[in-house]
Scaffold this active site. Structure first.
Site, short mmCIF file in Angstrom:
data_model
loop_
_atom_site.label_atom_id
_atom_site.label_comp_id
_atom_site.label_asym_id
_atom_site.label_seq_id
_atom_site.Cartn_x
_atom_site.Cartn_y
_atom_site.Cartn_z
N HIS A 244 0.84 -1.21 0.00
CA HIS A 244 0.00 0.00 0.00
C HIS A 244 0.87 1.26 0.00
O HIS A 244 0.65 2.17 -0.80
CB HIS A 244 -0.93 -0.01 1.21
CG HIS A 244 -1.70 1.27 1.39
ND1 HIS A 244 -2.68 1.68 0.50
CD2 HIS A 244 -1.61 2.25 2.33
CE1 HIS A 244 -3.17 2.84 0.91
NE2 HIS A 244 -2.54 3.22 2.01
N ASP B 105 -11.62 2.06 7.05
CA ASP B 105 -11.21 3.44 7.33
C ASP B 105 -11.60 4.32 6.13
O ASP B 105 -10.80 4.58 5.25
CB ASP B 105 -9.69 3.46 7.57
CG ASP B 105 -9.17 4.85 7.88
OD1 ASP B 105 -9.96 5.68 8.34
OD2 ASP B 105 -7.97 5.09 7.65
N TYR C 222 -3.45 17.32 3.78
CA TYR C 222 -2.62 16.45 4.64
C TYR C 222 -1.22 16.95 4.93
O TYR C 222 -0.57 16.48 5.87
CB TYR C 222 -2.59 15.01 4.10
CG TYR C 222 -1.51 14.71 3.08
CD1 TYR C 222 -1.66 15.11 1.76
CD2 TYR C 222 -0.36 14.02 3.45
CE1 TYR C 222 -0.69 14.83 0.82
CE2 TYR C 222 0.62 13.73 2.51
CZ TYR C 222 0.46 14.14 1.20
OH TYR C 222 1.42 13.85 0.28
N THR D 105 -4.27 0.33 5.46
CA THR D 105 -4.80 -0.38 4.30
C THR D 105 -3.96 -1.62 4.01
O THR D 105 -2.74 -1.54 3.95
CB THR D 105 -4.77 0.55 3.08
OG1 THR D 105 -5.40 1.76 3.44
CG2 THR D 105 -5.48 -0.08 1.89
MN MN Z 1 -6.21 4.00 7.08
#
Ligand code: MN
Length: 413
Positions: free
Chosen positions: A132, A232, A243, A348
């Site tokens: 991921h 999530d 972010y 993830t």
């Molecule tokens: Mn997450």
């Protein structure tokens, strides 16, 4: 093979090897429960039969709205409860053909409402799947340096929000927020256009620690009560704009969905596997030996408004680069304390193959490879009316242990 006197459909998540813990509600009545096949077993009623006598439990320990007090009794007690349930529910066990047992002990799963089984104090989300992190780094930064320099040296994570964690079946509202569309000079405000899921597992903390103390890798399992399946939810367009530099905020904290059952770590014992080889070698406080990963098969389906089902991902928890013990050791190495009911999610879980990626962002590669749906429509992200349905299960010969539903339907504003 452990056989129950309760009917267990083939491929049921809830065999006698499982014995998960949850909380159900029927009208004003709440109680802790376990599940065998499609039958919910009321643990407060079990208590009245005397099967937990000699364990010294408080009389109303199971007649509560969360499992926190039960979990806080410690693994020795909770394991004993699990083993006694397993024996009592076997064919010929104490509860079999016992005409003196009140039949209200058993409920049909469709007739009760499963609620959030724990009071979650704090929630942390890790980022521990190498596949991921590599995919995301390749898409948004540089394929040559997809992993940031710290990634192979520590389990990266952030503190999330516990208040918006909801149980499977709860509707998810598409979040509003600020985004910076490509080519635009000013941010715009409105509903997220890139709503995504993240396929994750989460573990529940089973003991309190003191501020200033740390949990070692070798002792970490004693602090893990059990596991749940975790979605999530993520708004990628909001995430991309907000972010930097402090990490996820409103793109993540609007909702996360968990399955209603906590699968005790003991039930996962037969499914231990070795994790990936860790090179460069982690610092001594993060070194982990032996089989500390778990072979848990994972799937994600998107179900359209009209009920068409498309399986979009098949992954496995065993791919995690950093295991749960390493995550917990790292989380507490600075003296950060943990409390019963805290939830720590894996990040993830993507596998090596393109159909094993754990988010739409990766499966559709930033929207460049849409997924064809059975009704002829396409998905790059999740649309209003879609249900994201996750499953997790372990299988070995006759032994099957599953996690139940982790479903959430997205609604618009
Ligand atoms: Mn997450």
């Amino acid at each position: 093979m452990k056989e129950s006197f309760i009917y267990i459909p083939e491929d049921s998540d809830f065999t006698l090897y499982n014995i998960p813990f949850g909380i159900f509600r029927k009208g004003d009545y709440y109680a802790a429960c376990t599940r065998v096949g499609d039958t919910i077993v009321d643990l407060h009623m079990c208590m009245i039969t005397g099967i937990f006598d000699e364990l010294g439990l408080e009389g109303d320990i199971f007649k509560r709205k969360t499992l926190n007090d039960f979990i806080a009794l410690g693994k020795k007690v909770t394991s004993d409860v699990r083993i006694r349930l397993q024996r009592a529910l076997e064919k010929g066990g104490y509860l079999d053909n016992n005409i003196f047992i009140d039949q209200e002990i058993y409920l049909i799963s469709d007739n009760v409402q499963m609620i959030l089984p724990i009071r979650i104090g704090d929630y942390t989300d890790f980022y521990s799947s190498r596949e991921h992190a590599t995919n995301v780094g390749t898409m948004f930064r540089d394929p040559e340096n997809a992993l940031l320099p710290n990634w192979l040296h520590l389990p990266v994570g952030y503190h999330g929000r516990a208040s918006s964690i909801v149980v499977s079946g709860t509707e998810i509202h598409r979040p509003n927020g600020q985004t910076m569309p490509v080519g635009s000079l000013k941010p715009v405000f409105g509903p997220s256009k890139q709503l995504d899921f993240e396929l994750e597992m989460a573990f529940v903390i089973g003991n309190n620690t003191e501020l200033g103390s740390s949990i070692s890798v070798s002792n970490a399992e004693n602090y893990i009560f059990g596991l749940m399946l975790f979605n999530d939810w993520s708004a990628r367009d909001i995430q991309k704009w907000e972010y930097v530099p402090l990490g996820p905020f409103l793109a993540k904290n609007f909702a996360s969905t968990i399955s209603p059952w906590i699968i005790p770590l003991e039930a996962l014992e037969p499914f231990r596997v070795q994790g990936p080889d860790q090179q460069p070698e982690p610092l001594p406080y993060l070194k982990s030996d032996g089989q500390k990963n778990y072979d848990i098969q994972l799937s994600v389906d998107i179900i359209t408004k009209l009920g068409d089902v498309k399986r979009v991902s098949v992954s496995n928890f065993k791919y995690m680069y950093w295991n749960m013990n390493q995550q917990l050791a790292h989380h507490t190495v600075n003296g950060c304390n943990v409390r019963v009911g805290d939830l720590m999610a894996s990040g993830t879980i993507s596998g090596p193959e393109p159909d094993s990626y754990g988010s739409m962002l990766e499966l559709c590669w930033k929207g460049t490879k849409p997924i064809a749906m059975p009704d002829g429509s396409e998905r790059k992200f999740i649309l209003d009316g879609d249900t994201v349905s996750m499953r997790a299960w372990c299988g070995k010969g006759d032994i099957r242990v599953g996690f139940g539903e982790c479903d959430g339907k997205v609604t618009g504003h």
